[in-house]
Design a protein around this motif. Sequence first.
Motif, PDB file in Angstrom:
ATOM      1  N   GLU A   1      11.355  18.358   0.924  1.00  0.00           N
ATOM      2  CA  GLU A   1      11.945  17.105   1.408  1.00  0.00           C
ATOM      3  C   GLU A   1      11.049  15.922   1.056  1.00  0.00           C
ATOM      4  N   TYR A   2       9.760  16.146   1.134  1.00  0.00           N
ATOM      5  CA  TYR A   2       8.818  15.062   0.806  1.00  0.00           C
ATOM      6  C   TYR A   2       8.886  14.718  -0.683  1.00  0.00           C
ATOM      7  N   ARG A   3       8.926  15.739  -1.533  1.00  0.00           N
ATOM      8  CA  ARG A   3       9.062  15.490  -2.977  1.00  0.00           C
ATOM      9  C   ARG A   3      10.272  14.600  -3.259  1.00  0.00           C
ATOM     10  N   GLU A   4      11.364  14.914  -2.624  1.00  0.00           N
ATOM     11  CA  GLU A   4      12.582  14.156  -2.849  1.00  0.00           C
ATOM     12  C   GLU A   4      12.427  12.711  -2.378  1.00  0.00           C
TER      13      GLU A   4
ATOM     14  N   PRO B   1       3.904  23.302  17.194  1.00  0.00           N
ATOM     15  CA  PRO B   1       4.110  24.672  17.713  1.00  0.00           C
ATOM     16  C   PRO B   1       3.770  25.774  16.726  1.00  0.00           C
ATOM     17  N   ASP B   2       4.089  25.577  15.444  1.00  0.00           N
ATOM     18  CA  ASP B   2       3.795  26.625  14.457  1.00  0.00           C
ATOM     19  C   ASP B   2       2.418  26.475  13.816  1.00  0.00           C
ATOM     20  N   GLY B   3       1.666  25.455  14.243  1.00  0.00           N
ATOM     21  CA  GLY B   3       0.315  25.266  13.730  1.00  0.00           C
ATOM     22  C   GLY B   3       0.241  24.631  12.365  1.00  0.00           C
ATOM     23  N   LYS B   4       1.387  24.260  11.792  1.00  0.00           N
ATOM     24  CA  LYS B   4       1.401  23.686  10.450  1.00  0.00           C
ATOM     25  C   LYS B   4       1.617  22.174  10.497  1.00  0.00           C
ATOM     26  N   ALA B   5       0.987  21.483   9.543  1.00  0.00           N
ATOM     27  CA  ALA B   5       1.207  20.045   9.392  1.00  0.00           C
ATOM     28  C   ALA B   5       2.589  19.799   8.795  1.00  0.00           C
ATOM     29  N   ARG B   6       3.010  18.541   8.852  1.00  0.00           N
ATOM     30  CA  ARG B   6       4.334  18.182   8.346  1.00  0.00           C
ATOM     31  C   ARG B   6       4.222  16.990   7.409  1.00  0.00           C
ATOM     32  N   LEU B   7       4.623  17.175   6.176  1.00  0.00           N
ATOM     33  CA  LEU B   7       4.743  16.034   5.272  1.00  0.00           C
ATOM     34  C   LEU B   7       5.905  15.175   5.752  1.00  0.00           C
ATOM     35  N   TYR B   8       5.650  13.884   5.909  1.00  0.00           N
ATOM     36  CA  TYR B   8       6.655  13.002   6.509  1.00  0.00           C
ATOM     37  C   TYR B   8       7.300  12.133   5.432  1.00  0.00           C
ATOM     38  N   PRO B   9       8.612  12.234   5.271  1.00  0.00           N
ATOM     39  CA  PRO B   9       9.304  11.445   4.241  1.00  0.00           C
ATOM     40  C   PRO B   9       9.489   9.992   4.676  1.00  0.00           C
ATOM     41  N   ALA B  10       8.400   9.239   4.663  1.00  0.00           N
ATOM     42  CA  ALA B  10       8.440   7.842   5.086  1.00  0.00           C
ATOM     43  C   ALA B  10       9.170   6.989   4.058  1.00  0.00           C
TER      44      ALA B  10
ATOM     45  N   ASP C   1       0.819  -1.219   0.000  1.00  0.00           N
ATOM     46  CA  ASP C   1       0.000   0.000   0.000  1.00  0.00           C
ATOM     47  C   ASP C   1       0.853   1.269   0.000  1.00  0.00           C
ATOM     48  N   PHE C   2       1.971   1.242   0.689  1.00  0.00           N
ATOM     49  CA  PHE C   2       2.841   2.418   0.731  1.00  0.00           C
ATOM     50  C   PHE C   2       3.249   2.845  -0.682  1.00  0.00           C
ATOM     51  N   VAL C   3       3.468   1.882  -1.547  1.00  0.00           N
ATOM     52  CA  VAL C   3       3.981   2.193  -2.878  1.00  0.00           C
ATOM     53  C   VAL C   3       2.930   2.916  -3.714  1.00  0.00           C
ATOM     54  N   TRP C   4       1.719   2.368  -3.802  1.00  0.00           N
ATOM     55  CA  TRP C   4       0.726   3.039  -4.651  1.00  0.00           C
ATOM     56  C   TRP C   4       0.296   4.382  -4.062  1.00  0.00           C
ATOM     57  N   LEU C   5       0.281   4.502  -2.729  1.00  0.00           N
ATOM     58  CA  LEU C   5      -0.039   5.793  -2.114  1.00  0.00           C
ATOM     59  C   LEU C   5       1.016   6.840  -2.482  1.00  0.00           C
ATOM     60  N   SER C   6       2.265   6.467  -2.373  1.00  0.00           N
ATOM     61  CA  SER C   6       3.343   7.406  -2.675  1.00  0.00           C
ATOM     62  C   SER C   6       3.398   7.729  -4.164  1.00  0.00           C
ATOM     63  N   ALA C   7       3.111   6.738  -4.998  1.00  0.00           N
ATOM     64  CA  ALA C   7       3.121   6.975  -6.442  1.00  0.00           C
ATOM     65  C   ALA C   7       2.008   7.943  -6.840  1.00  0.00           C
ATOM     66  N   MET C   8       0.850   7.820  -6.247  1.00  0.00           N
ATOM     67  CA  MET C   8      -0.233   8.747  -6.561  1.00  0.00           C
ATOM     68  C   MET C   8       0.098  10.146  -6.062  1.00  0.00           C
ATOM     69  N   SER C   9       0.699  10.239  -4.876  1.00  0.00           N
ATOM     70  CA  SER C   9       1.109  11.556  -4.382  1.00  0.00           C
ATOM     71  C   SER C   9       2.115  12.199  -5.319  1.00  0.00           C
ATOM     72  N   LYS C  10       3.074  11.415  -5.790  1.00  0.00           N
ATOM     73  CA  LYS C  10       4.065  11.948  -6.734  1.00  0.00           C
ATOM     74  C   LYS C  10       3.392  12.418  -8.015  1.00  0.00           C
ATOM     75  N   PHE C  11       2.468  11.621  -8.534  1.00  0.00           N
ATOM     76  CA  PHE C  11       1.780  12.000  -9.765  1.00  0.00           C
ATOM     77  C   PHE C  11       1.011  13.313  -9.573  1.00  0.00           C
ATOM     78  N   ILE C  12       0.345  13.448  -8.476  1.00  0.00           N
ATOM     79  CA  ILE C  12      -0.425  14.666  -8.203  1.00  0.00           C
ATOM     80  C   ILE C  12       0.501  15.882  -8.151  1.00  0.00           C
TER      81      ILE C  12
END
Length: 1023
Positions: free
Chosen positions: A532-535, A825-834, A501-512
Amino acid sequence: MEQTDHLSVANDAHIRSTVGPTRPPTGPSVDIQIDGGTFSAFVGEPLVDAINRAKIELAQVCYHPQLGPIQTCDTCAVEINGVIGRACGTRIEPGMTVRTQTTEARTAQRDAYDRIVANHDLYCTVCDNNNGNCTVHNTLGLLSMDHQTRPYMPKGYEKDMSNPFYRYDPDQCILCGRCVEACQNVQVNETLTIGWEMDQPRVLWDGGKPIGESSCVSCGHCVTVCPCNALMEKSMLGEAGMFTGIPLPVWDAAVDVVKGVEASTGLKPIMNVSDIESSARDRYIKKTKTVCTYCGVGCSFDVWTDERHILKVEPGLGHANGISTCVKGKFGWDYVNSDDRLTSPLIREGDRFREATWEEALDLVARRFLEIKAQHGPDALAFVASSKASNEEAFMVQKFARQVIGTNNVDNCSRYCQSPASKGLALTTGIGADSGTIKDIENASLVITVGSNAAESHPVLATRVKRAQKLGHTRLFVFDIREHELATRADRFIRPKPGTDFVWLSAMSKFILDNGLEDRDFLQRRVNGLDEYRESISTYTLEYAERETGIDAGTLEAVARQIAAEERVAVLWAMGVTQQCGGSDTSAAICNLLLITGNFGRTGTGGFPLRGHNNVQGSSDMGAMPDQVSGYQLVTDERAIERHQREWGITLRAQRGLDNTQMLDAAIHGQLKAMWITGEEMSLTDANANHLAEGFEALEFLVVQDLYFTNTARYADVVFPAAASLEKEGTFTNTERRIQRLYEVMAPLKGTKPDWQIYQAVAQRMGANWNYSHPSEIMDEIARLTPFFTGVSYERLEGYNTLCWPVAADGTDSQLLHRERFNFPDGKARLYPATYKPRQEAPDAEFDLHLNSGRMLEHFHEGNMTFRVAGIAEKAPDAFVEVSPELAAERQIQSGQWVRLISAHGAVRLRALVTARVSGNELYVPMNARKAEDTVNFLTGSGGDSITNTPAYKDTSVRMEVLPDSGASPLPATNFRYGTPTPQTGVEVERKWSRPDYVFPGGALPMLGDSLNARTDALGADD
């Protein structure tokens, strides 16, 4: 630009305050005239809702606020702008003038009721259903009718007693269609219809099958909404009334006497007698609100009891469920009165156990704990809190560990299922819990489920998804390796290879991101870490995903574009994701996809890891974890340390303790000497059950606290008999973060105690100054120590009131998270480079089959409770292994064939069930087994999620030996899975209206548009 929420603030509040399934949003407020008064109403809502809100009494037998207009009974006839019409089937328009009590309206109402009771034998005085809530009985009094002008005529059908839990009496059925609407459009099992074209119409199951041989899942919706005694719980029959238990010949004679008196006295004196008899029942029938003790949906309802006899479960007011239940919540309570409940503490002497007094057992536990702590230090002891027990009790387990013992060795069963999901959400949004409520799920325009068999694991929540899809409000995409019910209903069902599942989720995110389909405004304003997440996902092309997951690249592109284009996306996931080597990373990948498309913080959006147990959310919330105290405060947090120093008089230790999966390893290595396990069948539910047995045997001292002498109790030195949830007070927190009170339905079984009292008794013997007299005092302490719970109190949770944490000091709760800020602390979400963590035990030459496991609708977890419910065990009597038709053909296997499954860790012997729910070399074994030796976790290994240590149950390969023995199919022919549902848009009342014997009451024509209104409401169309 960030997508804006199309729902107004007012409508959002309306949705969140609605009990039961969401109704379509109402239009603007207008004034209308009702009986000479001016009242506010909303354009498009049913007129009957405005009349009810104005507290004007109006007959309405078929109408139910959670079902909407059905239009079969006609008793709500009123004059609308001078024309008689149905109040339920007429939508509000500006300037309406309504009169409910004109001569014409009253004539129509009474005529409609008279037609109804021609189908119903009015023997209220001796009826089990005469408990003040019978709509047919109460409507008779409301209309002040003296005589029934159309004689009652039996329909000529036998009672259907074939379901183990309820019966249908066609002779009492008024053909209102409530049961059909509930089955078709709330539960959406689509089993019930009405045979309107039959000479004598009746309710049908699968078009005419006996109930017990149909697709009925025994959810109980139909019984709950029935306005009379046509559908009744068998547990009520002969038990509820003062005269209802008399022998059948005498009972029949009593009915004849009552009916014979009617001709001379009229109905009113007879109804007066029945009202007196109904009131008398209040002296011995107790109705107590509780919260379901099965899955994490958090259904609440009243339980009717006569002493310890459970008469019925009556839902209606619960925020999570409304009228809805599943078979377990409605009918699965016999385990509370099981003959094998423990009623005395047990102490091991050699290879045997003997009964002991409470004083002796409590003294022994306190003494041994003190000795082990003195000899080996506090970290030689460990504690496991129950996901079935209350918040207050989970809090006391971790308080006992940290204050009385001085260790952080404490955990709960979320380690076995949902810890990776919590971690993925915490890494990206700052809060490791559902980001909204069930209302958000049913208001999404696209629902995606990943590794979640919600229709069987979270059945009431799944009804809301099924309903929204059926009524055209949402689309449903399902990603799973097994074709369960939601998969069969899905607009798209996609089968990835296991563990990918990690693979197709990440592939769709990259495509978007690569194609500029992301929500740029949302990302710029509310999210960190995009570069960092894009990379991190740069190599996850659609082509790579196709090779790794088996999903066509074109399909992935189409789904990615659909997600990016949707207004509101909600993703649901469960153990198919979390019980993998990369469970935390995949959970983070789901959150990443939601973040880049702007799907957090708005109604109908968010991430929803569905919690498996009734209080698995709460046990984590309460700090039963090795590195966090209540409210997910780290043990190293300075403010948390200060609060606990002030409240408990100790300094929290900064070192992380042992989690569930580490405790038994520590025992084997001689580091852990003692454990106290509360309400967890740990020996069967943890992975690699043989390894666990070795760990239990290595302990010097084990305390087990449970309702029964479980398999885990076999290893104990002391067994405490605990009280069941119906026997105590407290709170549970469901998958929505919704905190709900439960009340004592019946006194604890003699010889048992609530868990919190047991902890306190041992703590006192060890020198702690614990003096709680009621769980509310524990909740007050939780509120003082926990910022998320600051405003929580029993007063604010009175009755059916609920709070979704975080709760501010003034009691303001948070049903939808992240509206303005994320919990950083800054109120912003964080994209996590899993990172992708492939499975470690993929099939090979020796173990050539992949083993999947999970829940089934009838049972819960290992089955310790549900196998003690005779009706459930009748429908699903034991464990089995699902085998695909192609694998069965290859290996000459038929349903009922015994096979042996062998992994690198153990073996089990089961009967095969050949089914297309699995495909190819996939196998599926339910978690529940009647005998301990058949448990699937004798096959699973010790590998797990690299971040949370959650066992990778789904990463298991086996080989299968076909044995010579064969028997009956493991699922009997009466199981609902063999049924044939009969989908309809609802009651299809137009078919009734087209019958030659149908006449609108009073002989008048109904208002134009009634038929259209019926259709549009059934289809969920907006005006």
